[in-house]
Design a protein around this motif. Structure first.
Motif, PDB file in Angstrom:
ATOM      1  N   THR A  57      37.560  15.310 -31.116  1.00 58.81           N
ATOM      2  CA  THR A  57      36.477  14.907 -32.002  1.00 58.81           C
ATOM      3  C   THR A  57      36.644  13.483 -32.501  1.00 58.81           C
ATOM      4  N   PHE A  58      35.505  12.816 -32.629  1.00 61.58           N
ATOM      5  CA  PHE A  58      35.407  11.515 -33.291  1.00 61.58           C
ATOM      6  C   PHE A  58      34.319  11.645 -34.347  1.00 61.58           C
ATOM      7  N   SER A  59      34.605  11.206 -35.551  1.00 66.65           N
ATOM      8  CA  SER A  59      33.654  11.326 -36.647  1.00 66.65           C
ATOM      9  C   SER A  59      33.405   9.967 -37.278  1.00 66.65           C
ATOM     10  N   GLY A  60      32.156   9.751 -37.688  1.00 70.19           N
ATOM     11  CA  GLY A  60      31.840   8.529 -38.412  1.00 70.19           C
ATOM     12  C   GLY A  60      32.572   8.420 -39.735  1.00 70.19           C
ATOM     13  N   HIS A  61      33.172   9.523 -40.190  1.00 66.30           N
ATOM     14  CA  HIS A  61      33.921   9.522 -41.440  1.00 66.30           C
ATOM     15  C   HIS A  61      35.429   9.498 -41.214  1.00 66.30           C
ATOM     16  N   PHE A  62      35.851   9.273 -39.986  1.00 65.03           N
ATOM     17  CA  PHE A  62      37.280   9.096 -39.705  1.00 65.03           C
ATOM     18  C   PHE A  62      37.454   7.781 -38.975  1.00 65.03           C
ATOM     19  N   GLU A  63      37.444   6.734 -39.762  1.00 61.32           N
ATOM     20  CA  GLU A  63      37.729   5.392 -39.273  1.00 61.32           C
ATOM     21  C   GLU A  63      39.174   5.100 -39.642  1.00 61.32           C
ATOM     22  N   ALA A  64      39.922   4.478 -38.734  1.00 60.77           N
ATOM     23  CA  ALA A  64      41.336   4.227 -38.999  1.00 60.77           C
ATOM     24  C   ALA A  64      41.498   3.509 -40.335  1.00 60.77           C
ATOM     25  N   GLY A  65      42.521   3.892 -41.073  1.00 58.11           N
ATOM     26  CA  GLY A  65      42.732   3.326 -42.393  1.00 58.11           C
ATOM     27  C   GLY A  65      43.027   1.838 -42.352  1.00 58.11           C
ATOM     28  N   GLU A  66      42.557   1.149 -43.361  1.00 60.60           N
ATOM     29  CA  GLU A  66      42.756  -0.297 -43.446  1.00 60.60           C
ATOM     30  C   GLU A  66      44.239  -0.657 -43.483  1.00 60.60           C
ATOM     31  N   ILE A  67      45.060   0.276 -43.950  1.00 60.53           N
ATOM     32  CA  ILE A  67      46.488   0.011 -44.074  1.00 60.53           C
ATOM     33  C   ILE A  67      47.125  -0.304 -42.726  1.00 60.53           C
ATOM     34  N   HIS A  68      46.590   0.269 -41.637  1.00 62.92           N
ATOM     35  CA  HIS A  68      47.165   0.047 -40.317  1.00 62.92           C
ATOM     36  C   HIS A  68      46.590  -1.179 -39.624  1.00 62.92           C
ATOM     37  N   GLY A  69      45.586  -1.789 -40.207  1.00 64.78           N
ATOM     38  CA  GLY A  69      45.005  -2.974 -39.601  1.00 64.78           C
ATOM     39  C   GLY A  69      43.854  -2.637 -38.669  1.00 64.78           C
ATOM     40  N   PRO A  70      43.105  -3.653 -38.265  1.00 64.97           N
ATOM     41  CA  PRO A  70      41.874  -3.412 -37.494  1.00 64.97           C
ATOM     42  C   PRO A  70      42.100  -2.969 -36.059  1.00 64.97           C
ATOM     43  N   ARG A 131      46.088  14.486 -41.938  1.00 62.12           N
ATOM     44  CA  ARG A 131      44.927  14.443 -42.827  1.00 62.12           C
ATOM     45  C   ARG A 131      44.139  15.740 -42.685  1.00 62.12           C
ATOM     46  N   GLY A 132      43.119  15.889 -43.523  1.00 55.11           N
ATOM     47  CA  GLY A 132      42.241  17.036 -43.418  1.00 55.11           C
ATOM     48  C   GLY A 132      41.079  16.761 -42.484  1.00 55.11           C
ATOM     49  N   VAL A 133      40.228  17.763 -42.334  1.00 57.20           N
ATOM     50  CA  VAL A 133      39.042  17.650 -41.476  1.00 57.20           C
ATOM     51  C   VAL A 133      37.871  17.187 -42.334  1.00 57.20           C
ATOM     52  N   ASP A 134      37.323  16.015 -42.037  1.00 57.04           N
ATOM     53  CA  ASP A 134      36.233  15.481 -42.851  1.00 57.04           C
ATOM     54  C   ASP A 134      34.919  16.201 -42.560  1.00 57.04           C
ATOM     55  N   HIS A 135      33.944  15.978 -43.439  1.00 56.63           N
ATOM     56  CA  HIS A 135      32.696  16.737 -43.316  1.00 56.63           C
ATOM     57  C   HIS A 135      31.876  16.321 -42.102  1.00 56.63           C
ATOM     58  N   GLY A 136      32.205  15.185 -41.500  1.00 59.30           N
ATOM     59  CA  GLY A 136      31.527  14.799 -40.268  1.00 59.30           C
ATOM     60  C   GLY A 136      31.840  15.725 -39.108  1.00 59.30           C
ATOM     61  N   VAL A 137      32.930  16.483 -39.235  1.00 56.23           N
ATOM     62  CA  VAL A 137      33.292  17.478 -38.226  1.00 56.23           C
ATOM     63  C   VAL A 137      32.960  18.889 -38.716  1.00 56.23           C
ATOM     64  N   TRP A 138      33.485  19.262 -39.895  1.00 54.68           N
ATOM     65  CA  TRP A 138      33.391  20.675 -40.260  1.00 54.68           C
ATOM     66  C   TRP A 138      31.984  21.113 -40.654  1.00 54.68           C
ATOM     67  N   VAL A 139      31.150  20.208 -41.172  1.00 56.24           N
ATOM     68  CA  VAL A 139      29.789  20.630 -41.515  1.00 56.24           C
ATOM     69  C   VAL A 139      29.004  21.042 -40.271  1.00 56.24           C
ATOM     70  N   PRO A 140      28.891  20.179 -39.237  1.00 54.96           N
ATOM     71  CA  PRO A 140      28.172  20.644 -38.042  1.00 54.96           C
ATOM     72  C   PRO A 140      28.883  21.777 -37.319  1.00 54.96           C
ATOM     73  N   PHE A 141      30.226  21.751 -37.290  1.00 60.03           N
ATOM     74  CA  PHE A 141      30.957  22.798 -36.580  1.00 60.03           C
ATOM     75  C   PHE A 141      30.864  24.137 -37.301  1.00 60.03           C
ATOM     76  N   LYS A 142      30.749  24.121 -38.622  1.00 55.44           N
ATOM     77  CA  LYS A 142      30.584  25.377 -39.365  1.00 55.44           C
ATOM     78  C   LYS A 142      29.261  26.031 -38.985  1.00 55.44           C
ATOM     79  N   LEU A 143      28.254  25.196 -38.713  1.00 55.30           N
ATOM     80  CA  LEU A 143      26.961  25.714 -38.264  1.00 55.30           C
ATOM     81  C   LEU A 143      27.033  26.154 -36.809  1.00 55.30           C
ATOM     82  N   MET A 144      27.683  25.362 -35.973  1.00 53.63           N
ATOM     83  CA  MET A 144      27.730  25.637 -34.550  1.00 53.63           C
ATOM     84  C   MET A 144      28.696  26.762 -34.205  1.00 53.63           C
ATOM     85  N   PHE A 145      29.842  26.785 -34.893  1.00 53.24           N
ATOM     86  CA  PHE A 145      30.899  27.756 -34.599  1.00 53.24           C
ATOM     87  C   PHE A 145      31.330  28.421 -35.908  1.00 53.24           C
ATOM     88  N   PRO A 146      30.486  29.285 -36.470  1.00 53.50           N
ATOM     89  CA  PRO A 146      30.791  29.896 -37.765  1.00 53.50           C
ATOM     90  C   PRO A 146      31.971  30.851 -37.681  1.00 53.50           C
TER      91      PRO A 146
END
Length: 258
Positions: A57-70, A131-146
């Motif tokens: 999975t790739f989510s718009g809410h899981f962008e690599a942290g600024e701490i690690h650099g671009p 880290r945890g699973v952000d809502h960009g993954v679990w919200v659609p997946f909860k609907l798709m795979f309840p």
């Protein structure tokens, strides 16, 4: 439906518009369209045989942290991940029950490490994170795979690069593409247009007429950008598609729509 890697079998790639947590409880006409589309995609995924060994999975809410650099990608290797109630809006008064939502799922730290090794061998600078699973993954997946009808395939989370550089994001796509031959089904989640700044401009307008003018401007920008994006991803030739995507950076709507 056993899990297996079939030589030469290229698994598909999906991009889903995840929307917000309101997708799970609001029965608006717009939400019903998204819900129906996501359920149709889930049926396609369930029909894949042999089943994938993991969903990457790739989510718009899981962008690599600024701490690690671009120039760094993060791969989640945590076992027993919790879901994150990482909503932009505060629902404690309007819909407090959303903070009770859960989405039981299967992790695969060993597969996540396999993906991390693959990326490093491809020349991508990658870090393992927990880290945890952000809502960009679990919200659609909860609907798709309840929970009452789970997919039974583990989820491996990989970040995008930090920042707006499309060339690096394309390089990431090229790096993970071979994993489609290794039993990984890629599902990316986000929205083609996702601009809180534009929404704020509409809300700040001083009158109903001004708000409507701002709304029409935002809709126009969004539709123009979406049309350019659709044309780019429809290119059958990979090099032409990459070039068309890079040209999006020159559009005035590029930063406005993200």
């Amino acid at each position: 439906m056993p899990s297996a890697v079939v030589p030469g079998r290229l698994l598909p790639v999906y991009f889903i518009g995840h929307a917000g947590v309101g997708l799970l409880f609001s029965e608006s006409p717009q939400n019903r369209v998204v819900q129906d589309n996501l359920r149709a995609i889930s049926e396609e995924i369930r029909a894949i045989s042999p089943r994938p060994k993991a969903i990457l999975t790739f989510s718009g809410h899981f962008e690599a942290g600024e701490i690690h650099g671009p120039g760094v990608i993060e791969v989640n290797v945590k076992k027993g991940t919790h879901i994150m109630h990482d909503f932009v809006n505060d629902f404690h008064d309007s819909a407090p029950f959303v903070y009770e939502y859960d989405w039981p799922h299967e992790d695969a730290p060993e597969l996540a490490t396999e993906v991390w090794r693959h990326l490093t061998k491809y020349g991508i600078k990658a870090k393992r994170v927990e880290r945890g699973v952000d809502h960009g993954v679990w919200v659609p997946f909860k609907l798709m795979f309840p929970p009452e009808n789970p997919l039974g395939v583990p989820v491996v989370q990989v970040s995008t690069f930090y920042g707006y550089d499309l060339e690096s994001q394309i390089r990431l796509g090229e790096a993970v593409a071979p994993l489609r031959n290794e039993g990984y089904l890629i599902v990316a989640s986000g929205m083609a247009v996702h601009s809180f700044r534009s929404i704020a401009e509409i809300r700040r307008a001083p009158s109903a007429g001004a708000r409507e003018l701002a709304r029409q401007q935002v809709l126009g920008e969004s539709r123009r950008f979406d049309a350019h994006l659709r044309a780019a991803v429809a290119k059958r030739d990979a090099a032409e598609g990459a070039e068309a995507l890079l040209q999006l950076e020159s559009l005035p709507e590029f930063r406005r729509c993200s």
